[in-house]
Design an enzyme around this catalytic site. Structure first.
Site, PDB file in Angstrom:
ATOM      1  N   GLY A  41       0.802  -1.091   0.265  1.00  0.00           N
ATOM      2  CA  GLY A  41       0.119  -0.083  -0.113  1.00  0.00           C
ATOM      3  C   GLY A  41       0.855   1.101   0.026  1.00  0.00           C
ATOM      4  O   GLY A  41       1.673   1.430   0.826  1.00  0.00           O
ATOM      5  N   GLY A  46       0.858   3.787   4.003  1.00  0.00           N
ATOM      6  CA  GLY A  46       1.817   3.054   3.589  1.00  0.00           C
ATOM      7  C   GLY A  46       3.265   3.776   3.111  1.00  0.00           C
ATOM      8  O   GLY A  46       4.236   3.480   3.419  1.00  0.00           O
ATOM      9  N   HIS A 267     -21.418   7.915   4.464  1.00  0.00           N
ATOM     10  CA  HIS A 267     -21.145   9.476   4.624  1.00  0.00           C
ATOM     11  C   HIS A 267     -22.475  10.294   4.257  1.00  0.00           C
ATOM     12  O   HIS A 267     -23.247  10.046   2.997  1.00  0.00           O
ATOM     13  CB  HIS A 267     -19.731   9.936   3.807  1.00  0.00           C
ATOM     14  CG  HIS A 267     -19.654  11.310   3.923  1.00  0.00           C
ATOM     15  ND1 HIS A 267     -20.290  12.256   3.610  1.00  0.00           N
ATOM     16  CD2 HIS A 267     -18.249  11.650   4.520  1.00  0.00           C
ATOM     17  CE1 HIS A 267     -19.292  13.285   3.918  1.00  0.00           C
ATOM     18  NE2 HIS A 267     -18.227  12.958   4.326  1.00  0.00           N
ATOM     19  N   ARG A 338     -21.186  12.172  11.349  1.00  0.00           N
ATOM     20  CA  ARG A 338     -21.976  11.718  10.089  1.00  0.00           C
ATOM     21  C   ARG A 338     -22.904  10.661  10.255  1.00  0.00           C
ATOM     22  O   ARG A 338     -23.846  10.976   9.515  1.00  0.00           O
ATOM     23  CB  ARG A 338     -20.465  11.250   9.339  1.00  0.00           C
ATOM     24  CG  ARG A 338     -19.446  11.912   9.075  1.00  0.00           C
ATOM     25  CD  ARG A 338     -18.461  11.400   8.145  1.00  0.00           C
ATOM     26  NE  ARG A 338     -17.510  12.392   8.024  1.00  0.00           N
ATOM     27  CZ  ARG A 338     -16.384  12.295   7.399  1.00  0.00           C
ATOM     28  NH1 ARG A 338     -15.703  10.958   7.527  1.00  0.00           N
ATOM     29  NH2 ARG A 338     -15.730  13.256   7.096  1.00  0.00           N
ATOM     30  N   HIS A 409     -18.610   5.046   2.647  1.00  0.00           N
ATOM     31  CA  HIS A 409     -17.384   5.701   2.520  1.00  0.00           C
ATOM     32  C   HIS A 409     -16.183   5.605   3.211  1.00  0.00           C
ATOM     33  O   HIS A 409     -15.350   5.517   2.738  1.00  0.00           O
ATOM     34  CB  HIS A 409     -17.766   7.251   3.048  1.00  0.00           C
ATOM     35  CG  HIS A 409     -16.800   8.107   3.121  1.00  0.00           C
ATOM     36  ND1 HIS A 409     -16.290   8.868   1.993  1.00  0.00           N
ATOM     37  CD2 HIS A 409     -16.149   8.783   4.204  1.00  0.00           C
ATOM     38  CE1 HIS A 409     -15.291   9.481   2.473  1.00  0.00           C
ATOM     39  NE2 HIS A 409     -15.401   9.628   3.552  1.00  0.00           N
ATOM     40  N   GLU A 433      -6.581   2.886   7.355  1.00  0.00           N
ATOM     41  CA  GLU A 433      -7.911   2.303   7.301  1.00  0.00           C
ATOM     42  C   GLU A 433      -7.736   0.923   7.318  1.00  0.00           C
ATOM     43  O   GLU A 433      -8.730   0.476   7.826  1.00  0.00           O
ATOM     44  CB  GLU A 433      -8.383   2.886   5.984  1.00  0.00           C
ATOM     45  CG  GLU A 433     -10.002   2.765   6.095  1.00  0.00           C
ATOM     46  CD  GLU A 433     -10.689   3.510   4.964  1.00  0.00           C
ATOM     47  OE1 GLU A 433     -10.539   4.256   4.224  1.00  0.00           O
ATOM     48  OE2 GLU A 433     -11.902   2.947   4.820  1.00  0.00           O
TER      49      GLU A 433
HETATM   50  C1  LIG Z   1     -13.547  10.561  -1.347  1.00  0.00           C
HETATM   51  C2  LIG Z   1     -13.120  10.548  -0.029  1.00  0.00           C
HETATM   52  C3  LIG Z   1     -12.862  11.567   0.891  1.00  0.00           C
HETATM   53  C4  LIG Z   1     -12.122  11.648   1.941  1.00  0.00           C
HETATM   54  N1  LIG Z   1     -11.839  12.756   2.724  1.00  0.00           N
HETATM   55  C5  LIG Z   1     -11.233  12.485   3.778  1.00  0.00           C
HETATM   56  C6  LIG Z   1     -11.002  13.824   4.558  1.00  0.00           C
HETATM   57  O1  LIG Z   1     -11.001  15.096   4.193  1.00  0.00           O
HETATM   58  N2  LIG Z   1     -10.284  13.707   5.679  1.00  0.00           N
HETATM   59  C7  LIG Z   1     -10.001  12.423   6.408  1.00  0.00           C
HETATM   60  O2  LIG Z   1      -9.422  12.595   7.473  1.00  0.00           O
HETATM   61  N3  LIG Z   1     -10.010  11.426   5.542  1.00  0.00           N
HETATM   62  C8  LIG Z   1     -10.843  11.436   4.329  1.00  0.00           C
HETATM   63  N4  LIG Z   1     -11.115  10.399   3.771  1.00  0.00           N
HETATM   64  C9  LIG Z   1     -10.746   8.969   4.220  1.00  0.00           C
HETATM   65  C10 LIG Z   1      -9.195   8.755   3.978  1.00  0.00           C
HETATM   66  O3  LIG Z   1      -8.966   9.190   2.704  1.00  0.00           O
HETATM   67  C11 LIG Z   1      -8.876   7.269   3.908  1.00  0.00           C
HETATM   68  O4  LIG Z   1      -9.381   6.655   5.115  1.00  0.00           O
HETATM   69  C12 LIG Z   1      -7.282   7.163   4.093  1.00  0.00           C
HETATM   70  O5  LIG Z   1      -6.807   7.879   2.878  1.00  0.00           O
HETATM   71  C13 LIG Z   1      -6.976   5.838   3.937  1.00  0.00           C
HETATM   72  O6  LIG Z   1      -5.662   5.824   3.637  1.00  0.00           O
HETATM   73  P1  LIG Z   1      -4.967   4.370   3.433  1.00  0.00           P
HETATM   74  O7  LIG Z   1      -3.271   4.643   3.425  1.00  0.00           O
HETATM   75  O8  LIG Z   1      -4.991   3.612   4.840  1.00  0.00           O
HETATM   76  O9  LIG Z   1      -5.222   3.621   2.487  1.00  0.00           O
HETATM   77  P2  LIG Z   1      -5.447   3.862   0.699  1.00  0.00           P
HETATM   78  O10 LIG Z   1      -4.969   5.455   0.573  1.00  0.00           O
HETATM   79  O11 LIG Z   1      -6.682   3.367   0.453  1.00  0.00           O
HETATM   80  O12 LIG Z   1      -4.354   3.024   0.200  1.00  0.00           O
HETATM   81  C14 LIG Z   1      -4.571   1.734  -0.218  1.00  0.00           C
HETATM   82  C15 LIG Z   1      -3.171   1.332  -0.996  1.00  0.00           C
HETATM   83  O13 LIG Z   1      -3.305  -0.258  -1.057  1.00  0.00           O
HETATM   84  C16 LIG Z   1      -2.699  -0.621  -2.091  1.00  0.00           C
HETATM   85  N5  LIG Z   1      -3.668  -1.992  -2.348  1.00  0.00           N
HETATM   86  C17 LIG Z   1      -4.757  -2.134  -2.014  1.00  0.00           C
HETATM   87  N6  LIG Z   1      -5.274  -3.309  -2.454  1.00  0.00           N
HETATM   88  C18 LIG Z   1      -4.006  -3.911  -2.881  1.00  0.00           C
HETATM   89  C19 LIG Z   1      -3.888  -5.198  -3.411  1.00  0.00           C
HETATM   90  N7  LIG Z   1      -4.749  -6.219  -3.280  1.00  0.00           N
HETATM   91  N8  LIG Z   1      -2.515  -5.317  -3.767  1.00  0.00           N
HETATM   92  C20 LIG Z   1      -1.477  -4.496  -3.901  1.00  0.00           C
HETATM   93  N9  LIG Z   1      -1.678  -3.159  -3.270  1.00  0.00           N
HETATM   94  C21 LIG Z   1      -2.967  -2.985  -2.732  1.00  0.00           C
HETATM   95  C22 LIG Z   1      -3.374   0.458  -3.185  1.00  0.00           C
HETATM   96  O14 LIG Z   1      -2.813   0.287  -4.225  1.00  0.00           O
HETATM   97  C23 LIG Z   1      -2.986   1.544  -2.235  1.00  0.00           C
HETATM   98  O15 LIG Z   1      -1.781   2.027  -2.524  1.00  0.00           O
HETATM   99  C24 LIG Z   1     -11.776  10.462   2.452  1.00  0.00           C
HETATM  100  C25 LIG Z   1     -12.236   9.131   1.722  1.00  0.00           C
HETATM  101  C26 LIG Z   1     -12.715   9.364   0.596  1.00  0.00           C
HETATM  102  C27 LIG Z   1     -13.056   8.048  -0.010  1.00  0.00           C
END
Ligand SMILES: Cc1cc2nc3c(=O)[nH]c(=O)nc-3n(C[C@H](O)[C@H](O)[C@H](O)COP(=O)(O)OP(=O)(O)OC[C@H]3O[C@@H](n4cnc5c(N)ncnc54)[C@H](O)[C@@H]3O)c2cc1C
Ligand code: SF4
Ligand code: FES
Lengths: 646, 252
Positions: A41, A46, A267, A338, A409, A433
């Site tokens: 990730g 990540g 959301h 929310r 969401h 997440e």
């Molecule tokens: C539209 C939207 C708006 C948002 N706005 C806000 C906000 O304003 N403030 C806030 O705090 N939060 C917000 N959130 C929530 C927040 O964006 C996410 O919870 C957060 O960015 C998740 O980050 P992460 O690094 O955990 O995962 P992600 O950013 O989802 O990254 C997942 C990573 O895992 C990799 N991956 C997934 N599956 C596989 C696989 N099978 N094999 C290899 N790689 C894989 C992907 O390639 C990616 O690189 C929002 C969410 C959305 C959908």
């Protein structure tokens, strides 16, 4: 058999993290070079973790399914990121951020983790500014803040409506610097298909190269999953099309407990569904609730007339509008959390007051804000969101109110982790997440970005050392160990099985049907009958999938349908676990609303006596019921009380 | 709406590609361009044919994954949008639509409409960052930054790395992309320290990767979905010149 041990450090709440750092084991620089870490990730969690670990001296391999790490789903976050800086001098503090987060989570989060999150929140903002992230500023040159739901202070930092993009590009640039230095090796367009354990510890992963179709082995001393949430189980959601549960699900099947799967965030402010062909839902940032007012017509006849296209919202007189959030929750008004806002919208729509061509929407109105602040101020604050809305809906939100409706969401549930962010499989970590740790039953706005970066920059780099300190004598793994053979064989067999079905229905058609079941029976309001129905329907659909799905093309090439099929197959299993968890939790809390458990006014009613625990599920084999383990939550710093936003 | 589509099909990087004609019927004008392609792909799958491969992920104009050349324009006929934000109401019933991948030496085709934009990652790796490690940085409000500078940095930082600027440029130059990053940091005090080295390394990498030269046609600005201004290119040229004039800068 899993034993849950949260490993919360000793001491008063405010001292725990400090005590931990003071006593945690360290790895000296020359030994770090001998240790490999896999990070799956490249989102906020990540990318920040990989960059930080590489800077410290570890050898890191990082994976993403997109063509570039910069495209991870975190890029889409709009509104902002919280921190307890108290720059506006409005009474914020580490304690208050901690308190709001636990309360926002409806007293279902682990206090010690949340306190640590609030403590490191300020470091994140410092780090991001040092990286050159162009946060919004005041004319005096200092950083600007806005407010988000569930808080009475302004503690949200933002970069226009693109905060996630800017934070991610910051982490991506730090990552890029380490890639250039050779400390991180990037594997893009890779799908993680399984975890490999050796002697009970996580030692590697199996991936599929999405361009060539090749199955590959990657070995390391520890594996970190930063693979995001599972909101796409609903098919329609605000998540990116490729967001998936598969890595977390494979970890679950390899022995990592899955916690609180039923805690999902719907959301309140998304652009409503408008047709059957629709592939995704677009979020309109919660920050809009700072200035927008939510309403529906008081009279059902007006709602009907709007639906029929005979009346425009601007023609409805002030006294005929029901600003239902302001009416029901005068203290927080449009800024209630929310889950509360989403349910209130559903309640009005179910009562026949919904608007728009489908009748399944409510208004978010900026008329008052434009009158008060002027159009240019509103445009400066939300211009890009208004433009996005107009492109999709073909209506101008400056002159006619926006239509919004709740959508899937974010997922608070995820892999169970202890205070070290380690799952129940030794050496397997989950951050961002993908884990369950900090948001309880409901996440407050602008707290996911904070958590992702806290985990990646400031928590995991410390806690993983505590584990790796014992591993310095373990030689590098090569991927040739027999355990890799076994897992790779399973992966190949599953692909072969999928390809050989050669049925009639597309992967997407199954995903859509799963989404319908989930939204109908496991959505915003749940009850025993519906959940039981879901528990019948989902396995049936899964069976049909394995008999009748059609995947064209070949395995040894770029094959998007195969990629999706693997993910939907996992969603078809996860959906069942979500329904099971929701059935077990007969209380209402946060994003989980059980119709059987509500007050006479229709507010969610918790059952602290029976449910003050984290539900962590252990996989027991296909076709077997998973086993429920309970981590009882104790509250030292905060008193357990029902939430009240009135 | 009923449409005729002429789509570039190419099995893999080595294969020879060609335009293939398809028909889609009953498309809703409210659907997005990709939702229209989803309909086509569902059809193809049901017929047992290979669906058209195209890159996409967020479908809301921010991840920069999508990359289609539609009727001779990067991201299609609408302005200020990515392909995923393009809606079918911009077309007419009965239209014939030509759909091709980005074409540039530095972006080889992976399959059908998908290209490899790894070259953009390489350019960022060459210097698109401020060299700070995690931790030990000053308080976020320690250095006030004039709002106009922060806003200008943000304007430049809005680039999503889609590559439309390259695809639309007759020289396949990556100047707008590189300039956006250089100019983001050039507007901020944190970025000044490494400014000279950054611009030299990024430009050297861009040249090495086979992107063409900029001849100031400004086609890039017109097709950029984030409307990144070509004034960033001028700013970068100034940075570059001053780095050249400054004898003590070495590539380290
Ligand atoms: C539209 C939207 C708006 C948002 N706005 C806000 C906000 O304003 N403030 C806030 O705090 N939060 C917000 N959130 C929530 C927040 O964006 C996410 O919870 C957060 O960015 C998740 O980050 P992460 O690094 O955990 O995962 P992600 O950013 O989802 O990254 C997942 C990573 O895992 C990799 N991956 C997934 N599956 C596989 C696989 N099978 N094999 C290899 N790689 C894989 C992907 O390639 C990616 O690189 C929002 C969410 C959305 C959908
Ligand atoms: S400058 Fe514009 S067109 Fe070029 S990559 Fe960035 S966003 Fe895309
Ligand atoms: S799919 Fe993300 S910008 Fe188009």
């Amino acid at each position: 058999m899993i034993k849950l041990d949260s490993k919360i450090p000793e001491g008063a709440m405010a001292d725990k993290w400090k005590n931990y750092i003071d006593h945690a084991k360290l790895v000296n620089p020359s030994n770090k070079r001998k240790l490999d870490i896999i990070v799956v990730g490249t989102g906020l969690a990540g990318a920040s973790a990989a960059a930080s670990l590489a800077e410290m001296g570890y050898e890191v391999k990082i994976f993403c399914y997109q063509d570039s790490p910069r495209r991870a789903h975190s890029i889409a976050a709009q509104g902002g990121i919280n921190a307890a800086k108290n720059y506006p001098n409005d009474g914020d503090s580490v304690y208050r951020l901690f308190y709001d987060t636990v309360k926002g989570g409806d007293d279902r989060a682990r206090e010690a983790n949340v306190y640590r999150l609030a403590e490191v929140s300020n470091n994140i903002i410092d780090q991001c500014v040092a990286q050159g992230i162009p946060f919004a500023r005041e004319y005096g040159g200092l950083l600007d803040n806005r407010s988000f739901g569930g808080a009475q202070v302004s503690r949200t930092f933002y970069a226009r409506g693109q905060t996630g993009q800017q934070l991610l590009l910051g982490a991506y640039s730090a990552l890029s610097r380490q890639i250039k230095k050779g400390k991180v090796t990037l594997y893009n367009r890779r799908d993680m298909l399984d975890v490999v354990k050796i002697d009970g510890r996580a030692r590697g992963i199996i991936t599929r190269n999405l361009v060539t179709g090749e199955i590959e082995r990657h070995a390391a001393h520890a594996v970190v999953l930063a693979t995001g949430g599972y909101g796409n189980v609903f098919y329609l959601s605000t998540n990116a099309m490729g967001s998936n549960v598969s890595p977390a699900w494979k970890a679950y099947k390899a022995g990592a407990a899955f916690a609180n799967p039923c805690y999902m965030q719907i959301h309140p402010t998304c652009i409503p569904v408008h047709g059957d062909f629709q592939s995704k839902l677009t979020l309109m940032s919660e920050s809009l609730r700072n200035d927008g007012r939510i309403w529906v017509p008081k009279k059902k006849e007006d709602a009907e007339a709007i639906k029929a296209g005979k009346l425009k919202p601007t023609q409805i007189k002030e006294e005929d509008r029901d600003y239902y959030l302001e009416r029901r929750y005068p203290a927080f008004g449009n800024l209630v959390p929310r889950d509360v806002a989403s349910r209130a919208a559903k309640e009005r729509v179910d009562a026949g007051h919904g608007v728009g061509p489908t009748g399944i929407a409510v208004y978010l109105d900026f008329e008052e804000a434009i009158g008060r602040l002027g159009k240019s101020v509103v445009e400066a604050r939300y211009g890009n969101l208004f433009q996005m809305y107009e492109k999709i809906v073909d209506e101008d939100p400056y002159t006619t109110p926006m239509m919004i409706y709740p959508a899937s969401h974010y997922t608070m549930g995820g892999l169970w982790v202890d205070y070290n962010l380690m799952t129940t499989v030794p050496g397997l970590y989950a951050i961002g997440e993908a884990n369950f740790s900090d948001h309880g039953a409901n996440r407050l706005g602008a707290s996911a970005l904070m958590q992702g970066l806290a985990d990646g920059y400031f928590v995991l780099p410390y806690t993983i050392a505590d584990y790796l300190a014992d591993q310095i004598h373990v030689p590098r793994f090569t991927g040739k160990e027999p355990e890799f053979n076994d897992v790779e064989k399973n992966v190949n067999e599953r692909i072969k099985k999928l390809m050989s079905i050669n049925g009639k229905q597309s992967v997407d058609s199954f995903h859509k049907r799963l989404g319908h079941i989930m939204w109908e029976y496991v959505g915003m309001a749940r009850n025993e009958e519906g959940l039981k129905k879901a528990l019948e329907e989902i396995p049936k659909l899964r069976e049909e999938f394995w008999k009748d799905v059609r995947i064209p093309g070949d395995t040894a090439e770029f094959n998007n349908e195969l990629e999706k099929a693997g993910r939907v197959a996992d969603f078809l299993e996860l959906g069942e676990l979500i329904a099971r968890d929701a059935l077990n939790r007969t209380e209402s809390c946060g994003g989980h609303f059980r119709e059987e458990s509500q007050t006479p006014e229709g507010e969610a009613k918790r059952d602290d006596e029976n449910f003050t625990y984290v539900a962590a599920w252990e996989y027991k084999g296909d076709g077997q019921e998973p086993e429920l383990h309970k981590e009882h939550l104790t509250f030292e710093a905060i008193k357990l009380v029902q939430r009240n936003y009135k | 709406m009923d449409l005729t589509l002429k789509i570039w099909r190419q099995a893999n990087a080595q294969a020879k590609g060609k335009m293939v004609e398809y028909k889609v019927t009953g498309v809703s004008p409210d659907s997005s361009f990709f939702e229209m392609l989803d309909v086509l792909n569902q059809d193809l799958i049901e017929k047992g044919e290979d669906p058209v491969a195209f890159d996409h992920d967020c479908r809301e104009g921010i991840c920069g994954t999508c990359s289609l050349y539609i009727n001779g324009r990067a991201h299609g006929p609408d302005s200020g949008v990515t392909t995923c934000q393009l809606h079918m109401r911009k077309f007419k019933d009965g239209d014939t639509i030509f759909i091709e991948p980005w074409r540039a030496k530095a972006f080889p085709i992976v399959k059908d409409l998908i290209v490899n934009r790894g070259a953009f990652d390489s350019i960022i790796q060459a210097g698109g960052y401020i060299s700070v490690n995690t931790g030990g940085v000053p308080d976020a409000n320690a250095i006030p930054i004039p709002k106009v500078n922060a806003d200008a940095a943000m304007d430049a930082a809005a680039c999503i790395g889609c590559g439309a600027c390259v695809a639309t440029c007759k020289n396949a130059s990556a100047m707008l992309f590189v300039a956006a990053k250089v100019s983001q940091f050039a507007n901020l005090p944190q970025g000044k320290i490494e400014a000279k080295r950054r611009v030299q390394n990024m430009v050297a990498e861009m040249d090495a990767l086979g992107f063409g030269n900029c001849s100031n046609t400004y086609a890039c600005e017109q097709e950029c979905p984030k409307e990144i201004s070509v004034s960033n290119i001028a700013k970068m040229n100034r940075e570059f010149l001053s780095a050249k004039l400054c004898a003590d800068v070495k590539d380290i």
